[in-house]
Design a protein around this motif. Structure first.
Motif: not given
Length: 133
Positions: A100, A127, A85, A27, A96, A54, A129-130
């Motif tokens: 993601w 991945l 997502s 991460w 998060g 990420t 982050e969203y």
């Protein structure tokens, strides 16, 4: 079945019939800084915010361990191509601030059966982050 976690509806688990777990979990996060150069003086730095985090990890998919590699790879590709997502949960921790997206993946095909069917592969997933707007 002992569920280890999930990425959307991709479930990571261990049971007497099948195994689908993650390895090499990483991460990462980073900050952004602006640099303002000054005449005859040191550069000033200014904190501008953070970039999206990420996460990367590998998933071993093996027919010998009760998992269909091709169907799992297809599911990963579908999520990636739609930009969907997904929540990421491992153990009892949700990772998060929101969700993601699968930014990229890489398949390392390892074994095939006598008819050319993929029987085991390791998939590296990246991945991004969203966040909600």
């Amino acid at each position: 079945m002992a569920q280890i976690g999930c990425l959307g509806d991709i479930v990571f688990f261990v049971s007497s019939r099948a195994v689908k777990t993650i390895n090499n979990f990483q991460w990462s996060g980073s900050a952004r800084y602006g640099k303002h150069q000054r005449h005859l003086a040191k550069t000033l730095t200014e904190f501008e915010g953070t970039d999206a985090d990420t996460i990367s990890f590998d998933v071993m998919l093996s027919a010998y361990l009760g998992v269909n590699p091709v169907s799992e790879i297809t599911k990963i590709q579908k999520y990636e191509s739609k930009g969907q997502s997904l929540a990421l949960v491992i153990g009892d921790k949700r990772y998060g601030k929101y969700r993601w997206t699968i930014e990229s993946h890489k398949v390392k095909a390892e074994h095939y059966d006598g008819e050319g069917n993929l029987t085991s592969a390791t998939v590296s997933i990246n991945l991004l982050e969203y966040l909600r707007s």
